[in-house]
Design a protein around this motif. Structure first.
Motif, PDB file in Angstrom:
ATOM      1  N   LEU A  30      42.823  33.782  34.917  1.00  0.00           N
ATOM      2  CA  LEU A  30      42.374  34.294  36.207  1.00  0.00           C
ATOM      3  C   LEU A  30      40.852  34.250  36.293  1.00  0.00           C
ATOM      4  O   LEU A  30      40.155  34.381  35.295  1.00  0.00           O
ATOM      5  CB  LEU A  30      42.848  35.732  36.392  1.00  0.00           C
ATOM      6  N   THR A  31      40.374  34.062  37.506  1.00  0.00           N
ATOM      7  CA  THR A  31      38.937  34.074  37.761  1.00  0.00           C
ATOM      8  C   THR A  31      38.621  35.178  38.764  1.00  0.00           C
ATOM      9  O   THR A  31      39.513  35.824  39.315  1.00  0.00           O
ATOM     10  CB  THR A  31      38.477  32.726  38.340  1.00  0.00           C
TER      11      THR A  31
ATOM     12  N   THR B 212      33.957  32.740  37.637  1.00  0.00           N
ATOM     13  CA  THR B 212      33.820  33.468  36.378  1.00  0.00           C
ATOM     14  C   THR B 212      35.189  33.921  35.878  1.00  0.00           C
ATOM     15  O   THR B 212      35.993  34.460  36.629  1.00  0.00           O
ATOM     16  CB  THR B 212      32.904  34.689  36.553  1.00  0.00           C
ATOM     17  N   SER B 213      35.451  33.706  34.594  1.00  0.00           N
ATOM     18  CA  SER B 213      36.769  34.021  34.040  1.00  0.00           C
ATOM     19  C   SER B 213      36.985  35.515  33.908  1.00  0.00           C
ATOM     20  O   SER B 213      36.034  36.303  33.794  1.00  0.00           O
ATOM     21  CB  SER B 213      36.928  33.372  32.663  1.00  0.00           C
ATOM     22  N   ILE B 214      38.243  35.900  33.879  1.00  0.00           N
ATOM     23  CA  ILE B 214      38.613  37.305  33.752  1.00  0.00           C
ATOM     24  C   ILE B 214      38.126  37.869  32.418  1.00  0.00           C
ATOM     25  O   ILE B 214      37.762  39.039  32.319  1.00  0.00           O
ATOM     26  CB  ILE B 214      40.146  37.481  33.918  1.00  0.00           C
ATOM     27  N   ASP B 215      38.088  37.015  31.380  1.00  0.00           N
ATOM     28  CA  ASP B 215      37.596  37.460  30.076  1.00  0.00           C
ATOM     29  C   ASP B 215      36.135  37.902  30.164  1.00  0.00           C
ATOM     30  O   ASP B 215      35.742  38.934  29.630  1.00  0.00           O
ATOM     31  CB  ASP B 215      37.715  36.334  29.041  1.00  0.00           C
ATOM     32  N   LYS B 216      35.335  37.077  30.842  1.00  0.00           N
ATOM     33  CA  LYS B 216      33.906  37.384  30.939  1.00  0.00           C
ATOM     34  C   LYS B 216      33.678  38.621  31.801  1.00  0.00           C
ATOM     35  O   LYS B 216      32.834  39.469  31.482  1.00  0.00           O
ATOM     36  CB  LYS B 216      33.162  36.181  31.522  1.00  0.00           C
ATOM     37  N   ILE B 217      34.443  38.746  32.893  1.00  0.00           N
ATOM     38  CA  ILE B 217      34.304  39.919  33.762  1.00  0.00           C
ATOM     39  C   ILE B 217      34.671  41.186  32.996  1.00  0.00           C
ATOM     40  O   ILE B 217      33.973  42.201  33.074  1.00  0.00           O
ATOM     41  CB  ILE B 217      35.180  39.770  35.021  1.00  0.00           C
ATOM     42  N   SER B 218      35.766  41.136  32.243  1.00  0.00           N
ATOM     43  CA  SER B 218      36.203  42.308  31.467  1.00  0.00           C
ATOM     44  C   SER B 218      35.132  42.728  30.468  1.00  0.00           C
ATOM     45  O   SER B 218      34.893  43.920  30.254  1.00  0.00           O
ATOM     46  CB  SER B 218      37.502  41.985  30.721  1.00  0.00           C
ATOM     47  N   ALA B 219      34.485  41.727  29.861  1.00  0.00           N
ATOM     48  CA  ALA B 219      33.443  42.031  28.879  1.00  0.00           C
ATOM     49  C   ALA B 219      32.223  42.677  29.528  1.00  0.00           C
ATOM     50  O   ALA B 219      31.493  43.442  28.886  1.00  0.00           O
ATOM     51  CB  ALA B 219      33.032  40.757  28.149  1.00  0.00           C
ATOM     52  N   MET B 220      32.003  42.398  30.805  1.00  0.00           N
ATOM     53  CA  MET B 220      30.841  42.947  31.520  1.00  0.00           C
ATOM     54  C   MET B 220      31.070  44.366  31.999  1.00  0.00           C
ATOM     55  O   MET B 220      30.116  45.093  32.295  1.00  0.00           O
ATOM     56  CB  MET B 220      30.498  42.056  32.720  1.00  0.00           C
ATOM     57  N   ILE B 221      32.337  44.762  32.118  1.00  0.00           N
ATOM     58  CA  ILE B 221      32.654  46.098  32.631  1.00  0.00           C
ATOM     59  C   ILE B 221      32.795  47.072  31.465  1.00  0.00           C
ATOM     60  O   ILE B 221      33.607  46.868  30.565  1.00  0.00           O
ATOM     61  CB  ILE B 221      33.935  46.071  33.488  1.00  0.00           C
ATOM     62  N   ASN B 222      31.983  48.117  31.480  1.00  0.00           N
ATOM     63  CA  ASN B 222      32.006  49.121  30.427  1.00  0.00           C
ATOM     64  C   ASN B 222      31.570  50.476  30.999  1.00  0.00           C
ATOM     65  O   ASN B 222      31.410  50.604  32.223  1.00  0.00           O
ATOM     66  CB  ASN B 222      31.094  48.703  29.268  1.00  0.00           C
TER      67      ASN B 222
ATOM     68  N   VAL C 242      31.667  44.838  38.909  1.00  0.00           N
ATOM     69  CA  VAL C 242      30.820  43.676  39.197  1.00  0.00           C
ATOM     70  C   VAL C 242      30.985  43.332  40.670  1.00  0.00           C
ATOM     71  O   VAL C 242      31.973  43.721  41.311  1.00  0.00           O
ATOM     72  CB  VAL C 242      31.179  42.452  38.324  1.00  0.00           C
ATOM     73  N   LEU C 243      30.017  42.611  41.209  1.00  0.00           N
ATOM     74  CA  LEU C 243      30.076  42.179  42.595  1.00  0.00           C
ATOM     75  C   LEU C 243      30.242  40.672  42.656  1.00  0.00           C
ATOM     76  O   LEU C 243      29.791  39.949  41.778  1.00  0.00           O
ATOM     77  CB  LEU C 243      28.792  42.588  43.340  1.00  0.00           C
ATOM     78  N   VAL C 244      30.884  40.199  43.707  1.00  0.00           N
ATOM     79  CA  VAL C 244      31.067  38.773  43.912  1.00  0.00           C
ATOM     80  C   VAL C 244      30.982  38.489  45.403  1.00  0.00           C
ATOM     81  O   VAL C 244      31.402  39.310  46.229  1.00  0.00           O
ATOM     82  CB  VAL C 244      32.425  38.300  43.325  1.00  0.00           C
TER      83      VAL C 244
ATOM     84  N   THR D 202      36.563  46.107  40.025  1.00  0.00           N
ATOM     85  CA  THR D 202      36.570  47.173  39.025  1.00  0.00           C
ATOM     86  C   THR D 202      37.640  46.867  37.978  1.00  0.00           C
ATOM     87  O   THR D 202      38.426  45.926  38.120  1.00  0.00           O
ATOM     88  CB  THR D 202      36.876  48.534  39.665  1.00  0.00           C
ATOM     89  N   GLN D 203      37.675  47.684  36.948  1.00  0.00           N
ATOM     90  CA  GLN D 203      38.702  47.529  35.921  1.00  0.00           C
ATOM     91  C   GLN D 203      40.089  47.680  36.531  1.00  0.00           C
ATOM     92  O   GLN D 203      41.033  46.970  36.143  1.00  0.00           O
ATOM     93  CB  GLN D 203      38.474  48.570  34.823  1.00  0.00           C
ATOM     94  N   TYR D 204      40.205  48.570  37.486  1.00  0.00           N
ATOM     95  CA  TYR D 204      41.492  48.773  38.178  1.00  0.00           C
ATOM     96  C   TYR D 204      41.927  47.484  38.875  1.00  0.00           C
ATOM     97  O   TYR D 204      43.110  47.118  38.844  1.00  0.00           O
ATOM     98  CB  TYR D 204      41.345  49.912  39.195  1.00  0.00           C
ATOM     99  N   ASP D 205      40.990  46.783  39.507  1.00  0.00           N
ATOM    100  CA  ASP D 205      41.318  45.520  40.193  1.00  0.00           C
ATOM    101  C   ASP D 205      41.774  44.460  39.200  1.00  0.00           C
ATOM    102  O   ASP D 205      42.683  43.657  39.494  1.00  0.00           O
ATOM    103  CB  ASP D 205      40.097  45.002  40.965  1.00  0.00           C
TER     104      ASP D 205
END
Length: 452
Positions: A329-330, A414-424, A430-432, A442-445
């Motif tokens: 997923l992106t 941007t891949s879901i892996d990279k987005i997950s790593a950015m959220i802490n 993150v915004l897009v 958000t993590q919920y999304d």
């Protein structure tokens, strides 16, 4: 048995049969694994040969400085030899080379100067020109000039060619090698064709390079030249080490095919090789009609995959260049799977009380802060709580007084892996931008998108 120093371990590299990546090739396909050299590349061979010949001729004197333009591997070979022999090194290279290569050179004490790629060789900013200028300016210095120094090809005539002949018991029918300086392919070719003139020498070129057209037409066509990504092969000029009379055919391979095949080799053969190896194997597959069952094809695997971790072995880098499309997923997928709702923002001049009311009424935990429609920051529940504890009367102040840095923007690809790593805990979203509209992830999304 032991060696007196690391330079004595150069050469005698293994020949390994390729199975899965070459399954559609009727011939026996063997890889010459040059990563077992101490500098993890074939360039160790010619580096020590150039140094030793320069020492004999008096061009390189004790305590001297070696100055060379290099894509990384030749520099590594020179740097290792310099450590043992007591020389300094200054290398110039291009900004298209991987950071890992520069870091490796610096690890051996070399100085590295990075120059722009997209300039003519004659341009004073080019890595060729800068290295030549430094040779003139630095006392007691010597420039090997791997492109025109025939010790380069001589090293392979004396070492690599005989090794291949002996390892195949003289049965080799085709040699495939990338062509950059030309030393590897020309030196090996000269030896092999002396043994058996019928052996076919197949050079791998890249789009943006002049070699193939020059071989076929005798024309150095400047219109053929444009920037390319593949490292280690191709050129925009004709090095003296490229002996076109010895090379029977040039095969061009795209950046994309080279990058993806580089990864395939690791996954299908367990061989961790570099970018030009991917070009060579992709070229092999493009030329499959040239081979028959009785043929023995040797491919040079010049260097190690560790120098390309930030490029060919990085999924995000591949996506950024349009080379990789997979099922992960992106950001685009996450946004499209969200409930269709307008992102809530708050102007920086609105009050903190208004922000509190918005958060309560919409049951959200954070709001991007805007100024004239542009996102300039964010305000979260914890920001408000911390501020109220310190000063309960702050409610009437504008939100800009307590706003913090904005959520980072990401690209739709941007891949879901990279987005997950950015959220802490410090950065909860993150915004897009999608079709001119700002969306928040958000993590919920992310969880919703995965489980959808």
């Amino acid at each position: 048995m032991w060696y007196n120093n690391i330079l004595e371990t150069i050469g005698n590299t293994p020949l390994v049969r390729l199975n899965r990546v070459a399954k559609d090739i009727p011939a026996t396909v063997l890889a010459k694994i040059e990563t077992t050299n101490p500098g993890n590349s074939i360039k160790d061979r010619m580096a020590i040969k150039m140094i030793e010949d320069a020492e004999k001729s008096g061009k390189l004197k004790p305590g001297g400085t070696i100055i060379e333009g290099t894509s990384g591997n030749t520099g590594m070979g020179l740097a290792i030899a310099a450590v043992i022999k007591g020389y300094k090194c200054i290398f110039t290279s291009t900004d298209k080379q991987s950071k890992e290569k520069f870091d490796a050179l610096r690890a051996f004490g070399a100085e590295v100067i990075v120059c722009p790629t997209n300039v003519d060789p004659e341009d004073p900013r080019s890595y060729y020109s800068v290295s030549s200028r430094l040779e003139r300016e630095v006392p007691n210095s010597w420039k090997p000039n791997q492109y025109d120094n025939l010790s380069n090809s001589q090293a392979h005539y004396e070492q690599t060619g005989p090794e291949i002949w002996e390892q195949t018991e003289g049965k080799i029918t085709h040699l495939i090698a990338g062509v950059g300086t030309g030393g590897t392919i020309s030196g090996i070719a000269r030896y092999l064709k002396e043994k058996n003139p019928a052996i076919q020498i197949l050079g791998i070129d890249t789009y943006g390079s002049v070699f193939k057209k020059y071989k076929e037409t005798g024309i150095l066509d400047k219109n053929e030249i444009y920037p390319y990504i593949t490292e280690g092969i191709g050129e925009d000029f004709l090095p003296q080490n490229v002996d076109f009379n010895l090379i029977d055919h040039f095969e061009k391979v795209t950046d994309k095919d080279a990058a993806l095949m580089t990864r395939e080799i690791a996954r299908k053969e367990g061989i961790f090789a570099g970018n030009s190896t991917g070009s060579a194997v992709a070229g092999l597959l493009q030329m499959k009609d040239r081979f028959k069952a009785s043929d023995v094809v040797v491919i040079i695997f010049p260097d190690h995959g560790s120098r390309y971790m930030g490029k060919m072995y990085n999924d995000d880098w591949l996506r950024d260049h349009g080379f990789l499309k997979d099922e992960k997923l992106t950001a685009r997928d996450i946004v499209h799977r969200k409930e269709n709702q307008q992102i809530v923002t708050i102007d920086c001049e609105q009050t903190i009380l208004e922000a509190i009311n918005t958060i309560k009424s919409l049951n959200i935990s954070q709001i991007p802060v805007t100024q004239k429609g542009m996102v300039i920051g964010k305000i979260t529940e914890s920001d408000i709580l911390n501020s109220l504890i310190e000063n309960p009367s702050i409610k009437s102040q504008p939100v800009k007084n307590i706003a913090t840095a904005p959520f980072p923007f990401v690209d739709l690809n941007t891949s879901i892996d990279k987005i997950s790593a950015m959220i802490n805990k410090d950065n909860i979203a993150v915004l897009v931008e999608d079709n001119g509209q700002i969306e928040i992830i958000t993590q919920y999304d992310i969880i919703n998108a995965i489980s959808a």
